[in-house]
Write a protein that holds these residues in place. Structure first.
Motif, PDB file in Angstrom:
ATOM      1  N   TYR A 106       0.812  -1.214   0.000  1.00  9.81           N
ATOM      2  CA  TYR A 106       0.000   0.000   0.000  1.00  9.81           C
ATOM      3  C   TYR A 106       0.849   1.268   0.000  1.00  9.81           C
ATOM      4  O   TYR A 106       0.401   2.307  -0.469  1.00  9.81           O
ATOM      5  N   VAL A 110       0.987   6.039  -2.334  1.00 18.03           N
ATOM      6  CA  VAL A 110       1.015   7.462  -2.008  1.00 18.03           C
ATOM      7  C   VAL A 110       2.432   7.981  -1.775  1.00 18.03           C
ATOM      8  O   VAL A 110       2.626   9.175  -1.615  1.00 18.03           O
ATOM      9  N   PRO A 112       5.782   9.696  -2.073  1.00 20.12           N
ATOM     10  CA  PRO A 112       6.260  10.678  -3.056  1.00 20.12           C
ATOM     11  C   PRO A 112       7.216  10.018  -4.050  1.00 20.12           C
ATOM     12  O   PRO A 112       8.103   9.250  -3.654  1.00 20.12           O
ATOM     13  N   VAL A 114       9.644  11.113  -5.719  1.00 21.57           N
ATOM     14  CA  VAL A 114      11.079  11.395  -5.626  1.00 21.57           C
ATOM     15  C   VAL A 114      11.771  10.368  -4.724  1.00 21.57           C
ATOM     16  O   VAL A 114      12.910   9.977  -4.980  1.00 21.57           O
ATOM     17  N   ILE A 115      11.073   9.913  -3.676  1.00 20.06           N
ATOM     18  CA  ILE A 115      11.690   8.946  -2.765  1.00 20.06           C
ATOM     19  C   ILE A 115      11.833   7.582  -3.441  1.00 20.06           C
ATOM     20  O   ILE A 115      12.896   6.970  -3.426  1.00 20.06           O
ATOM     21  N   LEU A 118      14.585   7.832  -6.157  1.00 20.58           N
ATOM     22  CA  LEU A 118      15.932   7.940  -5.598  1.00 20.58           C
ATOM     23  C   LEU A 118      16.381   6.602  -5.015  1.00 20.58           C
ATOM     24  O   LEU A 118      17.497   6.151  -5.282  1.00 20.58           O
TER      25      LEU A 118
ATOM     26  N   VAL B 179      -4.532  21.550  -7.548  1.00 21.50           N
ATOM     27  CA  VAL B 179      -5.954  21.236  -7.387  1.00 21.50           C
ATOM     28  C   VAL B 179      -6.447  20.471  -8.613  1.00 21.50           C
ATOM     29  O   VAL B 179      -7.146  19.464  -8.503  1.00 21.50           O
ATOM     30  N   ILE B 237      -0.274  13.494   1.269  1.00 20.19           N
ATOM     31  CA  ILE B 237       1.029  12.817   1.274  1.00 20.19           C
ATOM     32  C   ILE B 237       1.814  13.053  -0.015  1.00 20.19           C
ATOM     33  O   ILE B 237       2.946  13.520   0.028  1.00 20.19           O
ATOM     34  N   PRO B 238       1.231  12.758  -1.184  1.00 16.71           N
ATOM     35  CA  PRO B 238       2.030  13.008  -2.394  1.00 16.71           C
ATOM     36  C   PRO B 238       2.308  14.493  -2.653  1.00 16.71           C
ATOM     37  O   PRO B 238       3.350  14.816  -3.210  1.00 16.71           O
ATOM     38  N   GLY B 241       5.613  15.818  -1.261  1.00 17.96           N
ATOM     39  CA  GLY B 241       6.816  15.473  -2.013  1.00 17.96           C
ATOM     40  C   GLY B 241       6.743  15.858  -3.474  1.00 17.96           C
ATOM     41  O   GLY B 241       7.600  15.476  -4.267  1.00 17.96           O
ATOM     42  N   PHE B 243       7.007  17.285  -7.105  1.00 16.79           N
ATOM     43  CA  PHE B 243       8.124  17.922  -7.805  1.00 16.79           C
ATOM     44  C   PHE B 243       7.681  18.631  -9.080  1.00 16.79           C
ATOM     45  O   PHE B 243       7.968  19.813  -9.283  1.00 16.79           O
ATOM     46  N   GLY B 258      10.689  18.403  -2.554  1.00 16.83           N
ATOM     47  CA  GLY B 258      10.882  17.519  -3.694  1.00 16.83           C
ATOM     48  C   GLY B 258      11.825  18.147  -4.721  1.00 16.83           C
ATOM     49  O   GLY B 258      12.690  17.489  -5.290  1.00 16.83           O
ATOM     50  N   ALA B 278      15.656  12.800   1.608  1.00 15.05           N
ATOM     51  CA  ALA B 278      14.595  11.814   1.408  1.00 15.05           C
ATOM     52  C   ALA B 278      14.217  11.156   2.728  1.00 15.05           C
ATOM     53  O   ALA B 278      13.032  10.928   2.999  1.00 15.05           O
ATOM     54  N   LEU B 281      12.164  13.572   4.712  1.00 14.64           N
ATOM     55  CA  LEU B 281      10.837  13.662   4.106  1.00 14.64           C
ATOM     56  C   LEU B 281       9.976  12.472   4.525  1.00 14.64           C
ATOM     57  O   LEU B 281       8.801  12.608   4.870  1.00 14.64           O
ATOM     58  N   LEU B 282      10.593  11.305   4.523  1.00 14.11           N
ATOM     59  CA  LEU B 282       9.886  10.087   4.920  1.00 14.11           C
ATOM     60  C   LEU B 282       9.446  10.165   6.375  1.00 14.11           C
ATOM     61  O   LEU B 282       8.332   9.764   6.731  1.00 14.11           O
ATOM     62  N   LEU B 285       6.490  12.277   6.779  1.00 18.59           N
ATOM     63  CA  LEU B 285       5.271  11.669   6.247  1.00 18.59           C
ATOM     64  C   LEU B 285       4.874  10.386   6.961  1.00 18.59           C
ATOM     65  O   LEU B 285       3.861   9.773   6.627  1.00 18.59           O
ATOM     66  N   LEU B 289       1.370   8.474   6.571  1.00 23.24           N
ATOM     67  CA  LEU B 289       1.490   7.225   5.809  1.00 23.24           C
ATOM     68  C   LEU B 289       0.890   6.055   6.582  1.00 23.24           C
ATOM     69  O   LEU B 289       0.148   5.232   6.025  1.00 23.24           O
ATOM     70  N   TYR B 292      -2.835   6.292   6.633  1.00 24.09           N
ATOM     71  CA  TYR B 292      -3.384   5.926   5.328  1.00 24.09           C
ATOM     72  C   TYR B 292      -3.415   4.410   5.155  1.00 24.09           C
ATOM     73  O   TYR B 292      -4.386   3.842   4.658  1.00 24.09           O
ATOM     74  N   GLU B 293      -2.329   3.733   5.587  1.00 23.26           N
ATOM     75  CA  GLU B 293      -2.279   2.276   5.438  1.00 23.26           C
ATOM     76  C   GLU B 293      -3.370   1.587   6.238  1.00 23.26           C
ATOM     77  O   GLU B 293      -3.989   0.631   5.783  1.00 23.26           O
TER      78      GLU B 293
END
Lengths: 270, 304
Positions: A106, A110, A112, A114-115, A118, B179, B237-238, B241, B243, B258, B278, B281-282, B285, B289, B292-293
């Protein structure tokens, strides 16, 4: 009893505006791709000039061919793996590492881009893999098999399990019961999954940019580098062709799901 | 049920191939990101040091471990560029998600109130743009928003403005792009919960004398919260990040994380810092995340 009117004027207005917002920009893009004028904003009459330009642009054609190959290959592998994953999750009951498994499936939905891009590139570099067709294909498979798994799993979840059980009570072994009863019933979802994987791969810029090597740019990478330099009518033409291709894919997907689910249960298109 | 259990065993075997694939190409790569985020930049191929070489023997490996450092993370926390980039990413994501909810909710609500036959059509109409390329949709907006683009032409023709307005390279353009791109992700989960709602609930509330805004605010909205949660996470979430959209539509004076990561990686060739970015960023999130899961699992596995 006071009846609440189901559809108010506000409902209709928001629907109409919403759909206009979603479709007008694409429509404008398509119309301007047939514009004869070099200036993108001045209407110079209908023309196929920019399509001609595209078909003579070798670098673009090569990128488009690369994208198509990657999309077909990755969608096919992703459909196979994603379907297996969906079967394991919805029919496998409890097994060791299940939580990790579903988590890994899952998260990329969602995560990103870029992660994801990379991390895969760093893996490929560490493995000293030559970057190009196969690395992009592997990267796209990893992303899109999760979408396939979700689509197929939601179909499996809505399926009447007594059908499988009846087949086994009548003497089918589980594998046979799956192949002759379950598989035909989830076929529309599998087809829809493939189509979704195909278009997602065709669409992806970020992950492909990370995982491809020199000399094997995909179509979005080429489009992106052109768009950064400004609007070009040729790009409108390419975009229109991509939209047309995706439209054909969607129509095929909905036909496939109509054909094989005549009982009125149609596969979720997403 | 015995036949169910018989079915479960071969079904578990089906997990093997996708399991191995995901461990190899999803989990293991994160280990590499973590490792390289702790390495130093080097002018070499690959451009970081130390490089673990399993053939070099145990001592060399231990030396490589000792050379790992948290310098890149210190840089990320101390350098304003990165702190600003994270803050901007979060601000943009919160603002854009709020806009998406405000715009998406009325559309989803309108869809849910359509006659059943039309609901299916409306759903397809919302999904189709999701299938067309992200990049193409952003490009379509560049066409419209550019200096002599359609929007300025219309505004000038209507005498609403006397000079072309600069739209491109502004935050307005970026928000329009976000949007536009994420709207289906907001509408679909909202619609899914709204469509399941009993019309009798609204009628009951209205019968008991609630004006329409109360019916909405006290009955419909609270019941649609699961859909709101799914839509918000699916967008938020997206976007953090993101870009492509800020790169093509927003100005270049304030970057999102990003973009910073992309720049460090492709332009500055600073892989360790990009990896550290990265990881951070993780971390940012992680909570959304996990939420969401949980949501996704509940929906798929308990047929909600």
């Amino acid at each position: 009893m006071r009846k609440v009117s189901r559809l108010s004027r506000f409902n209709i207005a928001s629907l109409a505006l919403g759909l206009a917002f979603l479709y007008l920009p694409i429509l404008i893009l398509v119309i301007y791709s047939f514009n004869a004028s070099r200036l993108v904003t001045v209407w110079g009459g209908w023309s196929l000039r920019w399509y001609h330009e595209f078909f003579n642009d070798r670098a673009m054609i090569e990128a488009a061919w690369m994208s198509l190959r990657v999309a077909v290959a990755s969608a096919t592998i992703a459909t196979l793996l994603g379907t297996l994953a969906a079967v394991a999750l919805s029919r496998g009951e409890r097994f060791r590492g299940r939580t990790l498994f579903s988590g890994m499936l899952y998260a990329p939905l969602v995560m990103p881009e870029v992660i994801t891009g990379l991390s895969l590139l760093l893996l490929f570099v560490a493995l000293n893999a030559e970057r190009g067709f196969w690395t992009v294909t592997i990267a796209h498979t990893t992303l899109t098999m999760c979408f396939v798994a979700v689509v197929v799993q939601s179909r499996l979840g809505s399926l009447d399990r007594s059908l499988e059980e009846a087949a086994m009570d009548l003497g089918c072994d589980p594998v046979r019961a799956f192949l002759s009863v379950t598989l035909p019933l989830i076929a529309p979802a599998i087809v829809a999954g493939w189509m979704l994987a195909f278009t997602l791969s065709l669409d992806d810029l970020v992950i492909a940019s990370f995982t491809t090597g020199p000399g094997s740019a995909t179509l979005p990478i080429r489009i992106y580098s052109e768009v950064r330099l400004g609007v070009k009518p040729e790009i409108n033409a390419i975009c229109t062709l991509v939209i047309a291709l995706i439209a054909v894919v969607i129509v095929m997907a909905s036909l496939a799901s109509k054909l094989s689910s005549s009982q009125g249960e149609s596969a979720a298109p997403l | 049920m015995s036949s169910r259990r018989i079915f479960a065993r071969p079904a578990r075997f089906a997990a093997i191939a996708p399991y191995v694939w995901m461990v190899l190409f999803f989990l293991v790569p994160f280990a590499f990101v973590l490792k390289i985020s702790l390495s130093q930049t080097a002018i070499a191929q690959p451009p970081y040091a130390p490089v673990f070489d399993l053939t070099a023997g145990w001592d060399a490996l231990r030396g490589a471990f000792a050379a790992l450092s948290a310098d890149n993370f210190k840089l990320l926390v101390s350098d304003d560029i990165y702190v600003f980039a994270y803050m901007r990413s979060l601000t943009v994501a919160v603002t854009a998600t709020a806009l998406l909810l405000l715009i998406g909710y009325p559309i989803a609500y309108g869809m849910a109130r359509l006659p059943k036959r039309w609901q299916a059509v409306a759903m397809v109409l919302v999904i189709v743009p999701f299938w067309t390329s992200f990049l193409i949709r952003i490009y379509a907006w560049i066409n419209i928003l550019q200096h002599d683009g359609l929007l300025n032409q219309i505004l000038l023709a209507l005498h609403l403005v006397s000079q072309p307005v600069v739209w491109l390279s502004t935050d307005t353009a970026m928000y329009i792009g976000i949007v536009y791109s994420y709207l289906p992700f907001m509408i679909l989960p909202l619609y899914a919960t709204l469509a399941k709602m009993e019309p009798a609930l609204e009628e009951a509330a209205a019968d008991l004398g609630a004006p329409p805004w109360q019916v909405f605010w006290l009955v419909i909205f609270p019941l649609s919260l699961p859909g709101v949660g799914a839509g918000v996470l699916l967008c938020f979430i997206p976007i953090v990040g993101e870009f492509v959209i800020p790169d093509l539509l927003a100005g270049s004076n304030a970057l999102m994380i990003g973009q910073t990561l992309w720049l460090e990686f492709f332009t500055n060739k600073d892989w360790p810092v990009a990896s550290a970015a990265a990881i951070v960023l993780l971390m940012v999130l992680l909570v959304p995340l996990l939420l969401y899961e949980r949501l996704q699992k509940r929906q798929l596995e308990h047929g909600r």
